[in-house]
Enzyme design. Structure first.
Site, PDB file in Angstrom:
ATOM      1  CB  SER A 116      -0.829   0.133   1.406  1.00 48.60           C
ATOM      2  OG  SER A 116      -1.694  -1.068   1.403  1.00 48.60           O
ATOM      3  CG  HIS A 135      -1.646  -0.142  -4.280  1.00 48.67           C
ATOM      4  ND1 HIS A 135      -1.821   1.056  -4.145  1.00 48.67           N
ATOM      5  CD2 HIS A 135      -2.188  -0.940  -3.397  1.00 48.67           C
ATOM      6  CE1 HIS A 135      -2.610   1.279  -2.771  1.00 48.67           C
ATOM      7  NE2 HIS A 135      -2.501   0.029  -2.463  1.00 48.67           N
ATOM      8  CD  GLU A 164      -1.329   4.231  -6.637  1.00 55.00           C
ATOM      9  OE1 GLU A 164      -1.334   3.447  -5.303  1.00 55.00           O
ATOM     10  OE2 GLU A 164      -1.294   5.616  -6.348  1.00 55.00           O
ATOM     11  CG  ASN A 210      -2.909   3.830   0.705  1.00 49.98           C
ATOM     12  OD1 ASN A 210      -4.187   4.204   0.876  1.00 49.98           O
ATOM     13  ND2 ASN A 210      -2.306   2.748   0.156  1.00 49.98           N
TER      14      ASN A 210
HETATM   15  C1  LIG Z   1      -5.566   0.667   1.581  1.00 48.16           C
HETATM   16  C2  LIG Z   1      -5.064   0.710   0.291  1.00 48.16           C
HETATM   17  O1  LIG Z   1      -3.770   0.411  -0.070  1.00 48.16           O
HETATM   18  C3  LIG Z   1      -5.832   0.849  -0.875  1.00 48.16           C
HETATM   19  C4  LIG Z   1      -7.215   0.528  -0.798  1.00 48.16           C
HETATM   20  O2  LIG Z   1      -7.700  -0.547  -1.327  1.00 48.16           O
HETATM   21  S1  LIG Z   1      -8.298   1.872  -0.355  1.00 48.16           S
HETATM   22  C5  LIG Z   1      -9.752   1.180  -0.205  1.00 48.16           C
HETATM   23  C6  LIG Z   1     -10.537   1.438  -1.502  1.00 48.16           C
HETATM   24  N1  LIG Z   1     -12.077   0.927  -1.414  1.00 48.16           N
HETATM   25  C7  LIG Z   1     -12.978   1.652  -1.358  1.00 48.16           C
HETATM   26  O3  LIG Z   1     -12.674   2.815  -1.107  1.00 48.16           O
HETATM   27  C8  LIG Z   1     -14.148   1.151  -1.001  1.00 48.16           C
HETATM   28  C9  LIG Z   1     -15.414   1.917  -0.866  1.00 48.16           C
HETATM   29  N2  LIG Z   1     -16.518   1.253  -0.647  1.00 48.16           N
HETATM   30  C10 LIG Z   1     -17.151   1.005  -1.748  1.00 48.16           C
HETATM   31  O4  LIG Z   1     -16.889   1.030  -3.106  1.00 48.16           O
HETATM   32  C11 LIG Z   1     -18.520   0.263  -1.522  1.00 48.16           C
HETATM   33  O5  LIG Z   1     -19.080   0.404  -0.385  1.00 48.16           O
HETATM   34  C12 LIG Z   1     -18.422  -1.364  -1.919  1.00 48.16           C
HETATM   35  C13 LIG Z   1     -18.066  -1.645  -3.215  1.00 48.16           C
HETATM   36  C14 LIG Z   1     -17.535  -2.293  -0.796  1.00 48.16           C
HETATM   37  C15 LIG Z   1     -19.904  -2.135  -1.518  1.00 48.16           C
HETATM   38  O6  LIG Z   1     -20.512  -1.589  -2.204  1.00 48.16           O
HETATM   39  P1  LIG Z   1     -22.053  -1.403  -1.776  1.00 48.16           P
HETATM   40  O7  LIG Z   1     -22.986  -1.184  -2.880  1.00 48.16           O
HETATM   41  O8  LIG Z   1     -22.359  -0.593  -0.631  1.00 48.16           O
HETATM   42  O9  LIG Z   1     -22.591  -3.090  -1.301  1.00 48.16           O
HETATM   43  P2  LIG Z   1     -23.072  -4.080  -2.131  1.00 48.16           P
HETATM   44  O10 LIG Z   1     -24.380  -3.820  -2.890  1.00 48.16           O
HETATM   45  O11 LIG Z   1     -23.259  -5.208  -1.190  1.00 48.16           O
HETATM   46  O12 LIG Z   1     -21.859  -4.337  -3.153  1.00 48.16           O
HETATM   47  C16 LIG Z   1     -21.841  -4.279  -4.299  1.00 48.16           C
HETATM   48  C17 LIG Z   1     -21.417  -5.281  -5.305  1.00 48.16           C
HETATM   49  O13 LIG Z   1     -20.009  -5.442  -4.645  1.00 48.16           O
HETATM   50  C18 LIG Z   1     -19.820  -6.599  -4.278  1.00 48.16           C
HETATM   51  N3  LIG Z   1     -19.026  -6.840  -3.278  1.00 48.16           N
HETATM   52  C19 LIG Z   1     -19.035  -5.924  -2.038  1.00 48.16           C
HETATM   53  N4  LIG Z   1     -18.104  -6.387  -1.168  1.00 48.16           N
HETATM   54  C20 LIG Z   1     -17.309  -7.698  -1.676  1.00 48.16           C
HETATM   55  C21 LIG Z   1     -16.139  -8.066  -1.506  1.00 48.16           C
HETATM   56  N5  LIG Z   1     -15.589  -7.994  -0.181  1.00 48.16           N
HETATM   57  N6  LIG Z   1     -15.486  -9.065  -2.324  1.00 48.16           N
HETATM   58  C22 LIG Z   1     -16.212  -9.550  -3.500  1.00 48.16           C
HETATM   59  N7  LIG Z   1     -17.340  -8.577  -3.989  1.00 48.16           N
HETATM   60  C23 LIG Z   1     -17.977  -7.669  -3.105  1.00 48.16           C
HETATM   61  C24 LIG Z   1     -21.322  -7.200  -4.058  1.00 48.16           C
HETATM   62  O14 LIG Z   1     -21.304  -8.529  -4.386  1.00 48.16           O
HETATM   63  C25 LIG Z   1     -21.986  -6.729  -5.180  1.00 48.16           C
HETATM   64  O15 LIG Z   1     -21.753  -7.045  -6.416  1.00 48.16           O
HETATM   65  P3  LIG Z   1     -22.969  -7.052  -7.373  1.00 48.16           P
HETATM   66  O16 LIG Z   1     -23.498  -5.586  -7.489  1.00 48.16           O
HETATM   67  O17 LIG Z   1     -22.433  -7.568  -8.678  1.00 48.16           O
HETATM   68  O18 LIG Z   1     -24.032  -7.842  -7.043  1.00 48.16           O
HETATM   69  N1  LIG Z   2      -6.453  -3.804   3.159  1.00 46.96           N
HETATM   70  C1  LIG Z   2      -6.447  -3.063   2.207  1.00 46.96           C
HETATM   71  O1  LIG Z   2      -7.455  -2.337   1.919  1.00 46.96           O
HETATM   72  C2  LIG Z   2      -5.183  -3.121   1.234  1.00 46.96           C
HETATM   73  C3  LIG Z   2      -3.977  -3.671   1.833  1.00 46.96           C
HETATM   74  N2  LIG Z   2      -3.171  -3.693   0.738  1.00 46.96           N
HETATM   75  C4  LIG Z   2      -1.787  -4.516   1.102  1.00 46.96           C
HETATM   76  O2  LIG Z   2      -1.810  -5.689   0.794  1.00 46.96           O
HETATM   77  C5  LIG Z   2      -1.311  -6.372   1.843  1.00 46.96           C
HETATM   78  C6  LIG Z   2      -1.961  -7.381   2.472  1.00 46.96           C
HETATM   79  O3  LIG Z   2      -3.032  -6.747   3.202  1.00 46.96           O
HETATM   80  P1  LIG Z   2      -4.461  -7.404   3.669  1.00 46.96           P
HETATM   81  O4  LIG Z   2      -4.724  -8.366   2.573  1.00 46.96           O
HETATM   82  O5  LIG Z   2      -5.328  -6.252   4.115  1.00 46.96           O
HETATM   83  O6  LIG Z   2      -3.810  -8.241   5.150  1.00 46.96           O
HETATM   84  P2  LIG Z   2      -4.381  -9.359   5.550  1.00 46.96           P
HETATM   85  O7  LIG Z   2      -3.946  -9.350   6.966  1.00 46.96           O
HETATM   86  O8  LIG Z   2      -5.851  -9.689   5.312  1.00 46.96           O
HETATM   87  O9  LIG Z   2      -3.667 -10.645   5.127  1.00 46.96           O
HETATM   88  C7  LIG Z   2      -2.163 -10.735   4.894  1.00 46.96           C
HETATM   89  C8  LIG Z   2      -1.779 -12.257   4.784  1.00 46.96           C
HETATM   90  O10 LIG Z   2      -0.453 -12.561   4.589  1.00 46.96           O
HETATM   91  C9  LIG Z   2       0.041 -13.749   5.618  1.00 46.96           C
HETATM   92  N3  LIG Z   2       1.429 -13.419   5.768  1.00 46.96           N
HETATM   93  C10 LIG Z   2       1.999 -12.652   6.661  1.00 46.96           C
HETATM   94  N4  LIG Z   2       3.307 -12.966   6.767  1.00 46.96           N
HETATM   95  C11 LIG Z   2       3.541 -13.673   5.623  1.00 46.96           C
HETATM   96  C12 LIG Z   2       4.710 -14.598   4.821  1.00 46.96           C
HETATM   97  N5  LIG Z   2       5.795 -13.998   5.456  1.00 46.96           N
HETATM   98  N6  LIG Z   2       4.408 -15.281   3.906  1.00 46.96           N
HETATM   99  C13 LIG Z   2       3.249 -15.404   3.370  1.00 46.96           C
HETATM  100  N7  LIG Z   2       2.028 -14.869   3.801  1.00 46.96           N
HETATM  101  C14 LIG Z   2       2.263 -14.008   4.930  1.00 46.96           C
HETATM  102  C15 LIG Z   2      -0.983 -13.400   6.906  1.00 46.96           C
HETATM  103  O11 LIG Z   2      -0.980 -14.551   7.507  1.00 46.96           O
HETATM  104  P3  LIG Z   2      -1.289 -13.987   9.121  1.00 46.96           P
HETATM  105  O12 LIG Z   2      -2.851 -14.143   9.448  1.00 46.96           O
HETATM  106  O13 LIG Z   2      -0.684 -15.279   9.850  1.00 46.96           O
HETATM  107  O14 LIG Z   2      -0.412 -12.869   9.563  1.00 46.96           O
HETATM  108  C16 LIG Z   2      -2.353 -13.206   6.291  1.00 46.96           C
HETATM  109  O15 LIG Z   2      -2.998 -14.226   5.717  1.00 46.96           O
HETATM  110  C17 LIG Z   2      -0.365  -5.195   2.589  1.00 46.96           C
HETATM  111  O16 LIG Z   2       0.721  -5.076   2.008  1.00 46.96           O
HETATM  112  C18 LIG Z   2      -1.263  -4.068   2.497  1.00 46.96           C
HETATM  113  O17 LIG Z   2      -0.788  -2.829   2.677  1.00 46.96           O
HETATM  114  C19 LIG Z   2      -3.206  -3.284  -0.711  1.00 46.96           C
HETATM  115  C20 LIG Z   2      -4.267  -2.651  -0.988  1.00 46.96           C
HETATM  116  C21 LIG Z   2      -5.373  -2.323  -0.138  1.00 46.96           C
END
Ligand SMILES: CC(=O)CC(=O)SCCNC(=O)CCNC(=O)[C@H](O)C(C)(C)COP(=O)(O)OP(=O)(O)OC[C@H]1O[C@@H](n2cnc3c(N)ncnc32)[C@H](O)[C@@H]1OP(=O)(O)O
Ligand SMILES: NC(=O)C1=CN([C@@H]2O[C@H](COP(=O)(O)OP(=O)(O)OC[C@H]3O[C@@H](n4cnc5c(N)ncnc54)[C@H](OP(=O)(O)O)[C@@H]3O)[C@@H](O)[C@H]2O)C=CC1
Length: 283
Positions: free
Chosen positions: A119, A140, A152, A190
């Site tokens: 991330s 990403h 990304e 991010n």
């Molecule tokens: C941290 C990082 O490094 C980067 C990141 O990822 S930051 C996070 C980026 N993501 C966001 O910002 C998500 C923001 N949230 C959303 O866009 C929406 O709330 C959401 C898409 C998650 C859910 O949407 P919603 O309309 O509220 O819910 P819902 O109607 O249940 O779901 C919409 C669709 O998504 C699907 N869906 C929801 N969650 C899901 C999941 N975890 N896995 C698979 N499919 C999923 C549903 O099945 C549904 O599909 P259909 O329309 O085809 O039936």
């Molecule tokens: N959460 C998010 O929205 C996003 C996350 N990311 C990035 O994706 C990555 C994973 O995040 P996320 O899926 O949320 O995290 P989770 O905690 O859901 O999953 C991480 C997984 O990796 C496993 N793990 C830890 N160490 C090792 C290793 N040495 N070898 C193999 N597997 C390992 C963990 O096991 P255990 O449970 O034992 O720790 C766990 O099953 C991170 O780098 C995060 O920054 C990117 C985009 C969005």
């Protein structure tokens, strides 16, 4: 280069989503995690997602079986010896990622590309753990992976152009939209998203409003699909904290200091939806 066989490392929320979209696009996928039970949990989530598609008549049961047959469970990095691409989605921790990449460098074939779904951590530093920095790249994905369109793509300092092109093509094959960015802390996504989430946590910490009120303001006032505290719970509070720390350290600017309340929740093990408790409580 043509990618056929992929290993996804980490069967958590991101890794299982990435593995799902790869298998759906026809790639053979090793689903790797440290323990068999984690791999099974990841595959269970994928099966549930695909079954929902079958129930909604968007996919036939045969198609689902075909997709599931493309997975090979894996608990050893040695399986990377015959892959064309590794996508690492283990925990957001530089030491763990560097260790994984250094081992992969020894195991994966010479032509294989090593990608990280990090991330925020520097791709250039992850690449430095290998002897093939030109083949290391950031891929990403956004959460939830099966739904979100963006990937990304992050070029490290040494990433080769043909490696970038291969990953861009593959992203399109996954029916996602690639966006090219350079390697700076938090990349683009991010660097912009996480300070907003951190500010929402400060708003709660300073008693300006309740969790629900903060989320409602951003949902109804700014048309965000989820409020920032719900989104933080959804991403994982540990991941949010790691990202803020990377921004803070990487830029050396206090505007990125993580909110103490975020630290406190992570120390308590309140990591959000995945542990059943974060800013909200989940069943
Ligand atoms: C941290 C990082 O490094 C980067 C990141 O990822 S930051 C996070 C980026 N993501 C966001 O910002 C998500 C923001 N949230 C959303 O866009 C929406 O709330 C959401 C898409 C998650 C859910 O949407 P919603 O309309 O509220 O819910 P819902 O109607 O249940 O779901 C919409 C669709 O998504 C699907 N869906 C929801 N969650 C899901 C999941 N975890 N896995 C698979 N499919 C999923 C549903 O099945 C549904 O599909 P259909 O329309 O085809 O039936
Ligand atoms: N959460 C998010 O929205 C996003 C996350 N990311 C990035 O994706 C990555 C994973 O995040 P996320 O899926 O949320 O995290 P989770 O905690 O859901 O999953 C991480 C997984 O990796 C496993 N793990 C830890 N160490 C090792 C290793 N040495 N070898 C193999 N597997 C390992 C963990 O096991 P255990 O449970 O034992 O720790 C766990 O099953 C991170 O780098 C995060 O920054 C990117 C985009 C969005």
């Amino acid at each position: 280069m043509e990618v056929k066989k992929v290993m996804v490392i980490g069967a958590g929320q991101m890794g299982s989503g990435i593995a799902q979209v790869c298998a759906q696009a026809g790639y053979s996928v090793y689903m790797n995690d440290i323990k068999q039970e984690f791999v099974e949990r990841g595959l269970g989530v994928i099966k549930k997602n695909l079954s929902r598609q079958v129930e909604k008549d968007r996919m036939s049961a045969e198609e689902m079986e075909g997709i599931l047959a493309r997975f090979t469970p894996s608990t050893t990095l040695q399986d990377a010896s015959d892959v064309d691409l590794v996508i690492e989605a283990a925990v957001e921790n530089m030491e763990i990622k560097s260790q994984i990449f250094s081992e992969l460098d020894e195991i994966a074939p010479e032509h294989a590309i090593l990608a990280s779904n990090t991330s925020s951590l520097p791709i250039t530093e992850i690449a430095a753990a290998t002897n093939r920095p030109e083949k290391v790249i950031g891929m990403h994905f956004m959460n939830p992976v099966p739904v979100m369109k963006l990937v990304e793509i992050i070029r490290g300092l040494a990433t080769a152009d043909d490696v970038y092109t291969t990953i861009e093509e593959m992203t399109k094959n996954l029916r996602k939209v690639p966006v090219e960015v350079n390697d700076f802390p938090g990349f683009v996504s991010n660097r912009i998203l996480m300070p907003m989430i951190n500010e929402a946590i400060y708003t709660l910490y300073e008693g300006v409003a309740s969790e629900e009120a903060i989320d409602e303001v951003m949902k109804l006032g700014m048309n965000h699909p989820m409020g920032p505290l719900t989104l933080a719970d959804f991403i994982g509070l540990d991941t949010c904290l790691y990202i803020m720390e990377t921004l803070h350290e990487g830029f050396g600017d206090d505007k990125y200091r993580p909110c103490p309340l975020l630290r406190k929740y992570v120390k308590a093990g309140w990591l959000g939806k995945k542990t059943g408790r974060g800013f909200y409580v989940y069943e």
